[in-house]
Motif scaffolding. Sequence first.
Motif, PDB file in Angstrom:
ATOM      1  N   PRO A 248       4.164   7.682  36.737  1.00  0.00           N
ATOM      2  CA  PRO A 248       2.939   8.181  37.259  1.00  0.00           C
ATOM      3  C   PRO A 248       1.833   7.393  37.013  1.00  0.00           C
ATOM      4  O   PRO A 248       1.708   6.474  36.076  1.00  0.00           O
ATOM      5  N   GLY A 249       0.726   7.173  37.741  1.00  0.00           N
ATOM      6  CA  GLY A 249      -0.345   6.589  37.659  1.00  0.00           C
ATOM      7  C   GLY A 249      -1.086   7.148  36.284  1.00  0.00           C
ATOM      8  O   GLY A 249      -0.894   8.184  35.905  1.00  0.00           O
ATOM      9  N   PRO A 250      -2.228   6.559  35.697  1.00  0.00           N
ATOM     10  CA  PRO A 250      -3.043   7.039  34.811  1.00  0.00           C
ATOM     11  C   PRO A 250      -3.604   8.368  34.979  1.00  0.00           C
ATOM     12  O   PRO A 250      -4.262   8.420  35.769  1.00  0.00           O
ATOM     13  N   THR A 251      -3.253   9.088  33.908  1.00  0.00           N
ATOM     14  CA  THR A 251      -3.695  10.528  34.227  1.00  0.00           C
ATOM     15  C   THR A 251      -4.181  10.890  32.713  1.00  0.00           C
ATOM     16  O   THR A 251      -4.128  10.486  31.844  1.00  0.00           O
ATOM     17  N   GLY A 252      -4.949  12.074  32.721  1.00  0.00           N
ATOM     18  CA  GLY A 252      -5.372  12.649  31.428  1.00  0.00           C
ATOM     19  C   GLY A 252      -4.047  13.182  30.572  1.00  0.00           C
ATOM     20  O   GLY A 252      -4.101  12.987  29.493  1.00  0.00           O
TER      21      GLY A 252
ATOM     22  N   THR B 183     -10.228  -1.732  25.474  1.00  0.00           N
ATOM     23  CA  THR B 183     -10.662  -0.433  25.180  1.00  0.00           C
ATOM     24  C   THR B 183     -11.526   0.135  26.312  1.00  0.00           C
ATOM     25  O   THR B 183     -11.189   1.414  26.670  1.00  0.00           O
ATOM     26  N   THR B 184     -12.372  -0.435  26.886  1.00  0.00           N
ATOM     27  CA  THR B 184     -13.203  -0.123  28.122  1.00  0.00           C
ATOM     28  C   THR B 184     -12.363   0.316  28.929  1.00  0.00           C
ATOM     29  O   THR B 184     -12.364   1.487  29.685  1.00  0.00           O
ATOM     30  N   ILE B 185     -11.389  -0.495  29.506  1.00  0.00           N
ATOM     31  CA  ILE B 185     -10.504  -0.267  30.518  1.00  0.00           C
ATOM     32  C   ILE B 185      -9.637   0.986  30.193  1.00  0.00           C
ATOM     33  O   ILE B 185      -9.595   1.671  31.203  1.00  0.00           O
ATOM     34  N   GLY B 186      -8.979   0.932  29.040  1.00  0.00           N
ATOM     35  CA  GLY B 186      -8.224   2.232  28.697  1.00  0.00           C
ATOM     36  C   GLY B 186      -8.991   3.612  28.733  1.00  0.00           C
ATOM     37  O   GLY B 186      -8.435   4.558  29.037  1.00  0.00           O
ATOM     38  N   HIS B 187     -10.187   3.392  28.411  1.00  0.00           N
ATOM     39  CA  HIS B 187     -11.149   4.404  28.335  1.00  0.00           C
ATOM     40  C   HIS B 187     -11.678   5.040  29.666  1.00  0.00           C
ATOM     41  O   HIS B 187     -11.494   6.105  30.098  1.00  0.00           O
ATOM     42  N   ARG B 188     -12.125   4.129  30.592  1.00  0.00           N
ATOM     43  CA  ARG B 188     -12.440   4.276  31.920  1.00  0.00           C
ATOM     44  C   ARG B 188     -11.282   5.026  32.696  1.00  0.00           C
ATOM     45  O   ARG B 188     -11.398   5.841  33.728  1.00  0.00           O
ATOM     46  N   LEU B 189      -9.993   4.600  32.672  1.00  0.00           N
ATOM     47  CA  LEU B 189      -8.834   4.913  33.282  1.00  0.00           C
ATOM     48  C   LEU B 189      -8.310   6.315  32.804  1.00  0.00           C
ATOM     49  O   LEU B 189      -7.260   6.722  33.359  1.00  0.00           O
TER      50      LEU B 189
ATOM     51  N   MET C  21      -0.179  -8.883  26.000  1.00  0.00           N
ATOM     52  CA  MET C  21      -1.319  -8.942  27.077  1.00  0.00           C
ATOM     53  C   MET C  21      -0.691  -8.520  28.048  1.00  0.00           C
ATOM     54  O   MET C  21      -1.092  -7.697  29.117  1.00  0.00           O
ATOM     55  N   GLY C  22       0.581  -8.877  28.862  1.00  0.00           N
ATOM     56  CA  GLY C  22       1.452  -8.514  29.884  1.00  0.00           C
ATOM     57  C   GLY C  22       1.646  -7.021  29.864  1.00  0.00           C
ATOM     58  O   GLY C  22       1.509  -6.179  30.899  1.00  0.00           O
ATOM     59  N   ALA C  23       1.931  -6.534  28.663  1.00  0.00           N
ATOM     60  CA  ALA C  23       2.146  -4.933  28.511  1.00  0.00           C
ATOM     61  C   ALA C  23       1.135  -4.120  28.876  1.00  0.00           C
ATOM     62  O   ALA C  23       1.160  -3.258  29.669  1.00  0.00           O
ATOM     63  N   VAL C  24      -0.174  -4.638  28.337  1.00  0.00           N
ATOM     64  CA  VAL C  24      -1.282  -3.926  28.666  1.00  0.00           C
ATOM     65  C   VAL C  24      -1.666  -4.033  30.188  1.00  0.00           C
ATOM     66  O   VAL C  24      -2.045  -2.872  30.827  1.00  0.00           O
ATOM     67  N   ARG C  25      -1.525  -5.081  30.705  1.00  0.00           N
ATOM     68  CA  ARG C  25      -1.902  -5.314  31.914  1.00  0.00           C
ATOM     69  C   ARG C  25      -0.928  -4.432  32.848  1.00  0.00           C
ATOM     70  O   ARG C  25      -1.529  -3.759  34.008  1.00  0.00           O
ATOM     71  N   ASP C  26       0.485  -4.494  32.676  1.00  0.00           N
ATOM     72  CA  ASP C  26       1.331  -3.694  33.381  1.00  0.00           C
ATOM     73  C   ASP C  26       1.244  -2.270  33.319  1.00  0.00           C
ATOM     74  O   ASP C  26       1.207  -1.352  34.147  1.00  0.00           O
ATOM     75  N   PHE C  27       0.638  -1.778  32.148  1.00  0.00           N
ATOM     76  CA  PHE C  27       0.553  -0.359  31.706  1.00  0.00           C
ATOM     77  C   PHE C  27      -0.682   0.095  32.332  1.00  0.00           C
ATOM     78  O   PHE C  27      -0.755   1.169  32.908  1.00  0.00           O
ATOM     79  N   VAL C  28      -1.826  -0.713  32.819  1.00  0.00           N
ATOM     80  CA  VAL C  28      -3.116  -0.625  33.650  1.00  0.00           C
ATOM     81  C   VAL C  28      -2.619  -0.342  35.168  1.00  0.00           C
ATOM     82  O   VAL C  28      -3.123   0.615  35.773  1.00  0.00           O
TER      83      VAL C  28
END
Length: 236
Positions: free
Chosen positions: A228-232, A165-171, A80-87
Amino acid sequence: MPTTDGTTAATRALQTPRVAAVAGIVAAVLLGIAILLVRLAVPAHPEDAADWIHDTSQRSFLHTALMLLPFAGIFFLWFMGAVRDFVGDAEDRFFATLFLGSGLLFVAMLFVLAATAGSLLAVTDVSASASAGERALWQYGRHLVLELLTSYATRMAAVFVVSTTTIGHRLGIFPRWLVWLGYLVALVLLFAVGGESHVELVFPLWMLAVSSHVFVITLRRHRGGGRPGPTGADAA
């Protein structure tokens, strides 16, 4: 201490998700093995009570599962911490709340399941003759273990999958295949779990896919010398 150019802080931010992503992979493996062992050890039919009480191999499966479940829960928190840090700071508050709430509830139910299964073992270990009262208590424990696994923990896992999944998709930080996989896994966990099927194993498989993706992307960022921030490009 961070240097004037912020090198130490950047390095720390890069190293943490890589380690946590590996912990997510470990959590997926441990959780998958533990769920499979619980499924193999606890019979789905009440009439199998007598055979289970006298079958030492099935009790050994459950003992092994109980040893793995606490570590699976601990490593799941790292995941969970990895996903939050990744976001990062771009997470949505609504879905972030669902993410944290469902994840913590899943771990809590996992530990309750382990405690219940441990009590079930304690009862059967001392029941050589398996009286009617002991069998009734065993049936209660068996039903509670399966209900926690197939009806409650898996539903919380489904909410966790949907929110992640929704967080990852929207970002744009999850590739399309991982988004479709996440929603499919959530549907399976919501509606297809139960009975004699072992479909709840799709959750650790999904965790393995997400952890592997996070690990690969953070490794690329580390080699690129920046974060870098979340990008395509990350989602490709």
